[in-house]
Scaffold this active site. Structure first.
Site, PDB file in Angstrom:
ATOM      1  N   CYS A 110     -29.187  -2.762 -12.091  1.00 23.12           N
ATOM      2  CA  CYS A 110     -27.997  -2.273 -12.971  1.00 23.12           C
ATOM      3  C   CYS A 110     -28.377  -2.952 -14.363  1.00 23.12           C
ATOM      4  CB  CYS A 110     -26.695  -2.772 -12.275  1.00 23.12           C
ATOM      5  SG  CYS A 110     -25.126  -2.303 -13.206  1.00 23.12           S
TER       6      CYS A 110
ATOM      7  N   CYS B  38     -29.155   3.008 -18.193  1.00 23.17           N
ATOM      8  CA  CYS B  38     -28.239   3.126 -17.254  1.00 23.17           C
ATOM      9  C   CYS B  38     -29.106   3.486 -15.839  1.00 23.17           C
ATOM     10  CB  CYS B  38     -27.117   3.570 -17.044  1.00 23.17           C
ATOM     11  SG  CYS B  38     -25.940   3.825 -15.780  1.00 23.17           S
TER      12      CYS B  38
END
Ligand code: DGL
Length: 267
Positions: free
Chosen positions: A75, A185
């Site tokens: 992440c 992302c």
């Protein structure tokens, strides 16, 4: 000796980090993995740094309780806000992921790069430091992908809402002559086809998935933690909400013959 068979622990705010899991599984097919999808608390991108750190610690504790031998923070938002604290607090090796702006800077011909990421990533100190070190002749168009993670978590990858948002975020980039777009992302690689359809074939879409898998391999090697035995690896996915969307995404993307299990777990 037993430790080499322990799992590679991977966590993300949600299901997006499975795009990183895929790269790791492909590069290291003998490794067992445990993936944690904190979808109950997604998206992390609009949370404060303190909240992101707290959630990252919670995820790490779960993976440690399950005897993981290394932790991949799959992440960008958690890496850019929390990995420093995690590395100070725990002795286990951590692999992080950051937007691939350096590779984009090396490939651009127009000297204009687009980056799509969460607010939490773009506002982080770590991201600011990385971009400050780039060549001053580069223009970087940053864009918060507001709403994209939410739609992916709801299983709406191929929806008209998604197309509208992507067009809104990408059209100004095309008008500014970007020739590389960085996906900052881990949810966004699942949007690659749609992004390509909007920006056309002359724009390169760059993500960090393969680089993270390579780094995981290197660090496992350095710590003598690579599993060299030829056993069929097992892959467990834990999620703290209904598992339907995660199941669908894995059914679409996991190659046949891979041993996976998906569990709804409170953590
Ligand atoms: N996959 C996360 C990342 O790479 C999504 C962030 C979020 O939950 O907002 O940043």
């Amino acid at each position: 000796m037993q430790k080499v068979k322990n799992s590679i622990g991977i966590f993300d705010s949600g299901i997006g980090g499975t795009s990183i899991w895929k790269e790791i599984q492909q590069l290291l097919p003998k490794e067992n993995t445990l993936y944690l999808s904190d979808s109950k608390n997604a998206p992390y991108g609009n949370r404060t740094k303190e909240e992101i750190i707290e959630l990252s610690i919670k995820n790490t504790e779960f993976l440690l309780k399950n005897d993981c031998k290394i932790i991949v923070v799959a992440c960008n938002t958690a890496t850019t806000n929390a990995i420093k604290v995690l590395r100070q607090k725990y002795t286990i090796p951590f692999i992080g992921i950051e937007p691939a702006i350096k590779p984009a800077a090396l490939q651009t011909k127009t000297n204009v790069i687009g980056i799509l990421a969460t607010k939490g990533t773009l506002n982080s100190e770590l991201f600011e430091k990385t971009s400050a070190n780039l060549d001053s002749k580069l223009t970087i168009m940053e864009r918060v992908g507001e709403g994209l993670v939410d739609l992916i978590e709801k299983g709406k990858i191929y929806s008209s809402e998604m197309t509208l948002l992507l067009e809104k975020y990408l059209t100004p980039m095309i008008e500014a002559n970007v020739d590389c777009i960085v996906l900052g992302c881990t949810h966004y690689p699942y949007l690659k086809n749609q992004i390509e359809a909007i920006v056309g074939p002359s724009v390169k879409i760059i993500d960090s998935g393969y680089a993270v898998a390579m780094q995981t391999q290197n660090i496992l090697k350095q710590h003598n933690l690579l599993n060299l035995e030829n056993l069929k690896a097992s892959h467990k996915f834990c999620i703290n909400i209904d598992k339907t969307v995660l199941t669908e995404i894995l059914e679409e993307h996991v190659p046949p013959g891979i041993n996976i299990s998906i569990e709804e777990t409170a953590f």
